[in-house]
Design a protein around this motif. Structure first.
Motif, PDB file in Angstrom:
ATOM      1  N   GLU A  33      -2.833   0.086   6.292  1.00  0.00           N
ATOM      2  CA  GLU A  33      -2.539  -0.086   4.865  1.00  0.00           C
ATOM      3  C   GLU A  33      -3.411  -1.193   4.266  1.00  0.00           C
ATOM      4  O   GLU A  33      -3.926  -1.057   3.148  1.00  0.00           O
ATOM      5  CB  GLU A  33      -1.064  -0.417   4.667  1.00  0.00           C
ATOM      6  CG  GLU A  33      -0.104   0.715   5.016  1.00  0.00           C
ATOM      7  CD  GLU A  33       0.099   0.896   6.516  1.00  0.00           C
ATOM      8  OE1 GLU A  33       0.617   1.971   6.913  1.00  0.00           O
ATOM      9  OE2 GLU A  33      -0.267  -0.021   7.310  1.00  0.00           O
ATOM     10  N   ASP A  34      -3.564  -2.289   5.003  1.00  0.00           N
ATOM     11  CA  ASP A  34      -4.394  -3.397   4.512  1.00  0.00           C
ATOM     12  C   ASP A  34      -5.872  -3.002   4.476  1.00  0.00           C
ATOM     13  O   ASP A  34      -6.601  -3.399   3.562  1.00  0.00           O
ATOM     14  CB  ASP A  34      -4.197  -4.630   5.381  1.00  0.00           C
ATOM     15  CG  ASP A  34      -2.914  -5.384   5.041  1.00  0.00           C
ATOM     16  OD1 ASP A  34      -2.227  -4.979   4.085  1.00  0.00           O
ATOM     17  OD2 ASP A  34      -2.606  -6.372   5.730  1.00  0.00           O
ATOM     18  N   ILE A  35      -6.306  -2.239   5.470  1.00  0.00           N
ATOM     19  CA  ILE A  35      -7.691  -1.769   5.472  1.00  0.00           C
ATOM     20  C   ILE A  35      -7.947  -0.888   4.253  1.00  0.00           C
ATOM     21  O   ILE A  35      -8.967  -1.036   3.551  1.00  0.00           O
ATOM     22  CB  ILE A  35      -8.001  -0.981   6.755  1.00  0.00           C
ATOM     23  CG1 ILE A  35      -8.035  -1.912   7.972  1.00  0.00           C
ATOM     24  CG2 ILE A  35      -9.320  -0.214   6.622  1.00  0.00           C
ATOM     25  CD1 ILE A  35      -9.168  -2.903   7.977  1.00  0.00           C
ATOM     26  N   ALA A  36      -7.029   0.021   3.970  1.00  0.00           N
ATOM     27  CA  ALA A  36      -7.180   0.918   2.822  1.00  0.00           C
ATOM     28  C   ALA A  36      -7.250   0.130   1.519  1.00  0.00           C
ATOM     29  O   ALA A  36      -8.066   0.441   0.639  1.00  0.00           O
ATOM     30  CB  ALA A  36      -6.025   1.916   2.788  1.00  0.00           C
ATOM     31  N   GLU A  37      -6.417  -0.903   1.395  1.00  0.00           N
ATOM     32  CA  GLU A  37      -6.440  -1.705   0.171  1.00  0.00           C
ATOM     33  C   GLU A  37      -7.742  -2.496   0.060  1.00  0.00           C
ATOM     34  O   GLU A  37      -8.302  -2.640  -1.033  1.00  0.00           O
ATOM     35  CB  GLU A  37      -5.243  -2.649   0.123  1.00  0.00           C
ATOM     36  CG  GLU A  37      -5.138  -3.417  -1.186  1.00  0.00           C
ATOM     37  CD  GLU A  37      -3.813  -4.100  -1.419  1.00  0.00           C
ATOM     38  OE1 GLU A  37      -3.675  -4.793  -2.440  1.00  0.00           O
ATOM     39  OE2 GLU A  37      -2.905  -3.939  -0.570  1.00  0.00           O
ATOM     40  N   ALA A  38      -8.227  -3.001   1.195  1.00  0.00           N
ATOM     41  CA  ALA A  38      -9.485  -3.751   1.184  1.00  0.00           C
ATOM     42  C   ALA A  38     -10.642  -2.872   0.718  1.00  0.00           C
ATOM     43  O   ALA A  38     -11.508  -3.315  -0.051  1.00  0.00           O
ATOM     44  CB  ALA A  38      -9.771  -4.315   2.574  1.00  0.00           C
ATOM     45  N   ILE A  39     -10.657  -1.622   1.165  1.00  0.00           N
ATOM     46  CA  ILE A  39     -11.701  -0.684   0.731  1.00  0.00           C
ATOM     47  C   ILE A  39     -11.566  -0.404  -0.761  1.00  0.00           C
ATOM     48  O   ILE A  39     -12.556  -0.361  -1.495  1.00  0.00           O
ATOM     49  CB  ILE A  39     -11.618   0.621   1.550  1.00  0.00           C
ATOM     50  CG1 ILE A  39     -11.945   0.341   3.022  1.00  0.00           C
ATOM     51  CG2 ILE A  39     -12.569   1.683   0.991  1.00  0.00           C
ATOM     52  CD1 ILE A  39     -11.654   1.504   3.947  1.00  0.00           C
ATOM     53  N   GLU A  40     -10.351  -0.249  -1.216  1.00  0.00           N
ATOM     54  CA  GLU A  40     -10.094  -0.019  -2.637  1.00  0.00           C
ATOM     55  C   GLU A  40     -10.616  -1.179  -3.486  1.00  0.00           C
ATOM     56  O   GLU A  40     -11.067  -0.981  -4.621  1.00  0.00           O
ATOM     57  CB  GLU A  40      -8.584   0.149  -2.865  1.00  0.00           C
ATOM     58  CG  GLU A  40      -8.186   0.481  -4.285  1.00  0.00           C
ATOM     59  CD  GLU A  40      -8.493   1.919  -4.683  1.00  0.00           C
ATOM     60  OE1 GLU A  40      -8.554   2.174  -5.895  1.00  0.00           O
ATOM     61  OE2 GLU A  40      -8.672   2.773  -3.790  1.00  0.00           O
ATOM     62  N   LEU A  41     -10.601  -2.380  -2.892  1.00  0.00           N
ATOM     63  CA  LEU A  41     -11.005  -3.578  -3.628  1.00  0.00           C
ATOM     64  C   LEU A  41     -12.449  -3.986  -3.340  1.00  0.00           C
ATOM     65  O   LEU A  41     -12.842  -5.111  -3.644  1.00  0.00           O
ATOM     66  CB  LEU A  41     -10.048  -4.736  -3.297  1.00  0.00           C
ATOM     67  CG  LEU A  41      -8.606  -4.540  -3.769  1.00  0.00           C
ATOM     68  CD1 LEU A  41      -7.724  -5.688  -3.295  1.00  0.00           C
ATOM     69  CD2 LEU A  41      -8.548  -4.421  -5.287  1.00  0.00           C
TER      70      LEU A  41
END
Length: 283
Positions: free
Chosen positions: A216-224
């Motif tokens: 979940e954190d990886i996905a958010e980091a990519i989004e940002l």
């Protein structure tokens, strides 16, 4: 195809909003696992070697293996020096055929980091080699170097703007709460800081120390705005766990029967990361 500059891979990732794995090669089996996974997933890949890995494998062997993989592969492959600690080491890698290098001046004062990065960029750009730099410092262990958590420093967004403006670096590694090696607790990523940096700079951003960070954190980091994600420890753990399992049979002695299944275990983990990062079918 031959090895490509990392900037070729990351420019597309930055434009389309996904990340590409920076996966470390520590032996032949790791190289095979990374390349086979990338080909099966039709994903570009950044094959990395740290200074420690180069010492272990030998420079000539490491470069020959990477070049053979790049020429044989059906997907774009960059061969990248991970955490180059000096100008001399970076130049040695460029001369030997790396298509991308990282100069890690994160322990230096800000202006000295800029000066060292520009010195590397001047040499690298002349031969079409891309450059990654780091601003801020991660805790944890990387090769033989360990940074205590209290010495880790997060990336200052305003300094990131100045750093990119004064260097024109191809990719910037940022410190937002991850660490190298095995985490002692749950990593807490500063997404507000990452978003702020991403709003201020246009170059691809790099996340080191991703092993142990939640999906979940990886996905958010990519989004940002993260476009390159380094993974090493998780692959080493998968490889070693399978090796231990195979060696429970006292009759197994053939290295191929030990390393082969371990290579497959690592390959499965690489495929998992490629899909998580969004680079599947982006070759």
């Amino acid at each position: 195809m031959s090895l490509v500059p990392m900037s070729d891979i990351l420019t597309k990732a930055n434009e389309e909003g996904y990340a590409v794995g920076g996966f470390n090669m520590n032996n032949l089996e790791a190289l095979q696992a990374i390349i086979e996974a990338a080909e099966e997933e039709n994903s570009p890949v950044i094959l990395q070697a740290s200074e420690g890995a180069i010492r272990y494998i030998d420079m000539e062997y490491a470069v020959a293996m990477a070049k053979a993989a790049g020429e044989k592969a059906s997907v774009p492959v960059a061969f990248h020096l991970d955490h180059g600690g000096s100008f001399e080491k970076v130049i040695q890698c460029i001369r030997n055929g790396f298509s991308s290098v990282m100069i890690d001046g994160s322990e230096l004062p800000f202006e000295e980091n800029i000066a060292l990065t520009n010195k590397v960029i001047e040499a690298a750009s002349a031969v079409g080699v891309s450059v990654e730099a780091e601003l801020g410092m991660l805790g944890g262990a990387e090769d033989d170097k360990e940074v205590e958590d209290q010495d880790a420093t997060l990336t200052n967004p305003e300094e990131a703007v100045e750093f990119v403006d004064k260097t024109g670096v191809d990719a910037l590694a940022v410190a937002i709460g991850t660490a190298h090696g095995v985490y002692k607790g749950e990593p807490e990523l500063d997404f507000e800081r990452l978003d702020n940096i991403n709003q201020k700079v246009a170059v691809p951003l790099v996340l080191h120390g991703a092993s142990g960070v939640s999906d979940e954190d990886i996905a958010e980091a990519i989004e940002l705005g993260i476009n390159k994600i380094n993974v090493n420890t998780a692959f080493q753990q998968a490889f070693t766990a399978k090796t231990r399992q195979v060696l429970e049979d006292p009759d197994v002695y053939d290295p191929r029967k030990i390393c082969g299944p371990s290579r497959e275990a690592m390959k499965e983990k690489v495929i998992e990361k490629i899909r998580l990062f969004g680079s599947h079918n982006k070759a």
